[in-house]
Design a protein around this motif. Sequence first.
Motif, PDB file in Angstrom:
ATOM      1  N   UNK A  46      18.156  22.410  -4.302  1.00 20.49           N
ATOM      2  CA  UNK A  46      18.699  21.958  -5.587  1.00 20.49           C
ATOM      3  C   UNK A  46      19.723  22.958  -6.132  1.00 20.49           C
ATOM      4  N   UNK A  47      19.385  24.257  -6.093  1.00 18.83           N
ATOM      5  CA  UNK A  47      20.278  25.286  -6.630  1.00 18.83           C
ATOM      6  C   UNK A  47      21.561  25.382  -5.810  1.00 18.83           C
ATOM      7  N   UNK A  48      21.431  25.319  -4.485  1.00 20.68           N
ATOM      8  CA  UNK A  48      22.617  25.396  -3.624  1.00 20.68           C
ATOM      9  C   UNK A  48      23.591  24.263  -3.921  1.00 20.68           C
ATOM     10  N   UNK A  49      23.069  23.075  -4.133  1.00 16.70           N
ATOM     11  CA  UNK A  49      23.926  21.919  -4.432  1.00 16.70           C
ATOM     12  C   UNK A  49      24.649  22.105  -5.758  1.00 16.70           C
ATOM     13  N   UNK A  50      23.960  22.705  -6.737  1.00 12.87           N
ATOM     14  CA  UNK A  50      24.588  22.929  -8.039  1.00 12.87           C
ATOM     15  C   UNK A  50      25.649  24.025  -7.983  1.00 12.87           C
ATOM     16  N   UNK A  51      25.475  25.008  -7.099  1.00 11.76           N
ATOM     17  CA  UNK A  51      26.381  26.156  -7.067  1.00 11.76           C
ATOM     18  C   UNK A  51      27.634  25.925  -6.242  1.00 11.76           C
ATOM     19  N   UNK A  52      27.519  25.149  -5.169  1.00 10.93           N
ATOM     20  CA  UNK A  52      28.638  24.995  -4.230  1.00 10.93           C
ATOM     21  C   UNK A  52      29.435  23.730  -4.535  1.00 10.93           C
ATOM     22  N   UNK A  53      30.717  23.900  -4.804  1.00  6.31           N
ATOM     23  CA  UNK A  53      31.576  22.758  -5.123  1.00  6.31           C
ATOM     24  C   UNK A  53      31.767  21.830  -3.926  1.00  6.31           C
ATOM     25  N   UNK A  54      31.583  22.350  -2.702  1.00 12.71           N
ATOM     26  CA  UNK A  54      31.751  21.512  -1.510  1.00 12.71           C
ATOM     27  C   UNK A  54      30.560  20.572  -1.305  1.00 12.71           C
ATOM     28  N   UNK A  55      29.490  20.768  -2.075  1.00  8.31           N
ATOM     29  CA  UNK A  55      28.299  19.914  -1.968  1.00  8.31           C
ATOM     30  C   UNK A  55      28.173  18.980  -3.171  1.00  8.31           C
ATOM     31  N   UNK A  56      29.308  18.548  -3.679  1.00 11.39           N
ATOM     32  CA  UNK A  56      29.301  17.673  -4.853  1.00 11.39           C
ATOM     33  C   UNK A  56      29.549  16.215  -4.499  1.00 11.39           C
ATOM     34  N   UNK A  57      29.389  15.856  -3.243  1.00 14.58           N
ATOM     35  CA  UNK A  57      29.558  14.468  -2.822  1.00 14.58           C
ATOM     36  C   UNK A  57      28.324  13.655  -3.203  1.00 14.58           C
ATOM     37  N   UNK A  58      28.424  12.311  -3.200  1.00 14.45           N
ATOM     38  CA  UNK A  58      27.269  11.467  -3.532  1.00 14.45           C
ATOM     39  C   UNK A  58      26.037  11.757  -2.679  1.00 14.45           C
ATOM     40  N   UNK A 119      20.263   5.529   1.917  1.00 14.62           N
ATOM     41  CA  UNK A 119      20.665   4.758   3.097  1.00 14.62           C
ATOM     42  C   UNK A 119      21.913   3.932   2.787  1.00 14.62           C
ATOM     43  N   UNK A 120      21.970   3.364   1.588  1.00 14.06           N
ATOM     44  CA  UNK A 120      23.154   2.590   1.174  1.00 14.06           C
ATOM     45  C   UNK A 120      24.389   3.487   1.112  1.00 14.06           C
ATOM     46  N   UNK A 121      24.209   4.712   0.629  1.00 19.27           N
ATOM     47  CA  UNK A 121      25.323   5.665   0.580  1.00 19.27           C
ATOM     48  C   UNK A 121      25.867   5.940   1.973  1.00 19.27           C
ATOM     49  N   UNK A 122      24.990   6.109   2.957  1.00 16.66           N
ATOM     50  CA  UNK A 122      25.427   6.335   4.342  1.00 16.66           C
ATOM     51  C   UNK A 122      26.111   5.082   4.906  1.00 16.66           C
ATOM     52  N   UNK A 123      25.610   3.911   4.511  1.00 18.83           N
ATOM     53  CA  UNK A 123      26.222   2.649   4.951  1.00 18.83           C
ATOM     54  C   UNK A 123      27.662   2.541   4.450  1.00 18.83           C
ATOM     55  N   UNK A 124      27.868   2.832   3.180  1.00 20.47           N
ATOM     56  CA  UNK A 124      29.214   2.747   2.611  1.00 20.47           C
ATOM     57  C   UNK A 124      30.130   3.785   3.264  1.00 20.47           C
ATOM     58  N   UNK A 133      35.111   5.993  -2.236  1.00 27.15           N
ATOM     59  CA  UNK A 133      35.295   6.646  -3.542  1.00 27.15           C
ATOM     60  C   UNK A 133      35.117   5.667  -4.695  1.00 27.15           C
ATOM     61  N   UNK A 134      35.416   4.398  -4.469  1.00 24.99           N
ATOM     62  CA  UNK A 134      35.255   3.384  -5.509  1.00 24.99           C
ATOM     63  C   UNK A 134      33.810   2.907  -5.607  1.00 24.99           C
ATOM     64  N   UNK A 135      33.217   2.597  -4.457  1.00 20.88           N
ATOM     65  CA  UNK A 135      31.843   2.067  -4.453  1.00 20.88           C
ATOM     66  C   UNK A 135      30.810   3.127  -4.804  1.00 20.88           C
ATOM     67  N   UNK A 136      31.130   4.403  -4.537  1.00 16.92           N
ATOM     68  CA  UNK A 136      30.186   5.481  -4.826  1.00 16.92           C
ATOM     69  C   UNK A 136      30.820   6.479  -5.786  1.00 16.92           C
ATOM     70  N   UNK A 137      31.384   5.975  -6.854  1.00 18.66           N
ATOM     71  CA  UNK A 137      31.978   6.836  -7.879  1.00 18.66           C
ATOM     72  C   UNK A 137      30.881   7.599  -8.619  1.00 18.66           C
ATOM     73  N   UNK A 138      31.278   8.571  -9.411  1.00 25.75           N
ATOM     74  CA  UNK A 138      30.319   9.384 -10.163  1.00 25.75           C
ATOM     75  C   UNK A 138      29.461   8.519 -11.082  1.00 25.75           C
ATOM     76  N   UNK A 139      30.092   7.553 -11.738  1.00 26.37           N
ATOM     77  CA  UNK A 139      29.357   6.663 -12.645  1.00 26.37           C
ATOM     78  C   UNK A 139      28.369   5.794 -11.888  1.00 26.37           C
ATOM     79  N   UNK A 140      28.788   5.251 -10.756  1.00 23.14           N
ATOM     80  CA  UNK A 140      27.905   4.401  -9.953  1.00 23.14           C
ATOM     81  C   UNK A 140      26.710   5.206  -9.439  1.00 23.14           C
ATOM     82  N   UNK A 141      26.969   6.412  -8.965  1.00 20.26           N
ATOM     83  CA  UNK A 141      25.876   7.260  -8.457  1.00 20.26           C
ATOM     84  C   UNK A 141      24.867   7.578  -9.546  1.00 20.26           C
ATOM     85  N   UNK A 142      25.367   7.869 -10.758  1.00 16.51           N
ATOM     86  CA  UNK A 142      24.464   8.179 -11.872  1.00 16.51           C
ATOM     87  C   UNK A 142      23.602   6.968 -12.218  1.00 16.51           C
TER      88      UNK A 142
END
Length: 318
Positions: A46-58, A119-124, A133-142
């Motif tokens: 959890x901490x690594x994901x919050x700290x590293x900008x390269x791990x900010x994908x869906x 699994x849906x995220x990997x499918x997209x 980027x459209x189907x898994x936008x920040x708003x959609x992920x939230x």
Amino acid sequence: MGVRNQTRVVEFVFLGFSSIPNSHIYLFLPFLVIYLVTVLGNLTIFILIQLDSSLQSPMYYFLSHLSCLDICLSSVTVPKILVNFLCQRQTITYNQCMAQMFFLMSFTGTEAALLGIMAYDRYVAICKPLHYSLLMSTKVCAILAFSTWVWGFLDSALHTALSSKLLFCGVNQIHHVFCDLPALMKISCSDTQAIEMVLGIASLFVGVAPFLFTILSYAFILSSILKIRSTTGKRKAFSTCASHLTVVTVYYGNGLLNYNRPSTGYSLEIDTLVSIMFCISPPMLNPLIYSLRNKEVNRTFAHKVPQLSGNNGHHTRN
């Protein structure tokens, strides 16, 4: 029925490992180690994901939710089990039992839904990369992440409401080490036929539906991967799914073993141990699976940990 309604159980006694002499001496340390590994492993992810900008994908956004969820899931049962191991009499109050069962079912239901969303995220990502980027936008992920938590809590609310209607007629000994609805129904003097029917229908939506959705997603993923001509491309596509697919296998494998094993032929201790493993093994193994099989997580861990240690050392010298 009048006598039954007047008899109220105020606490339950756990009998999960009561037939094993001095079981608390042998089991306390393994359970403590499992809990510490679970919390530290998931907290690190959890901490690594919050700290590293390269791990900010869906994908990593959902993984951070999974890590938080696994900490919560193990914390619902294991600390109480550890406390009871230190007591002569392993008990839990009625209200604590209902609360434990509510959160246990909430988190297990949420995890099943979250694995389906992952699994849906990997499918997209594999089947519709141009629209990712459209189907898994920040708003959609939230919205998707929030929906999984609501999904789990609504299911748990139904289970807890049904369990609160159970009568126990003074019987308060549970053949388990934590509160679970099947264990409570075994000692209830109520007619549980209607409850079992409702729970069966609910399990189709909460457990089976996410599983089928996950299987369907991977069917499309496999079909798309097989169409890739490049061997390197196929290997890369498989690698993006490997960790999640392993986690899904561990989670549903434990679930099938727990809820679909024969009702007879097992000792009380083995039956209890199988149920416990469903609650503690996936949360413990998930961070290990992602750290061992995911190159980006390994890279971030190798980069951030020495950096943080160096910063701490610098502040100490000053």
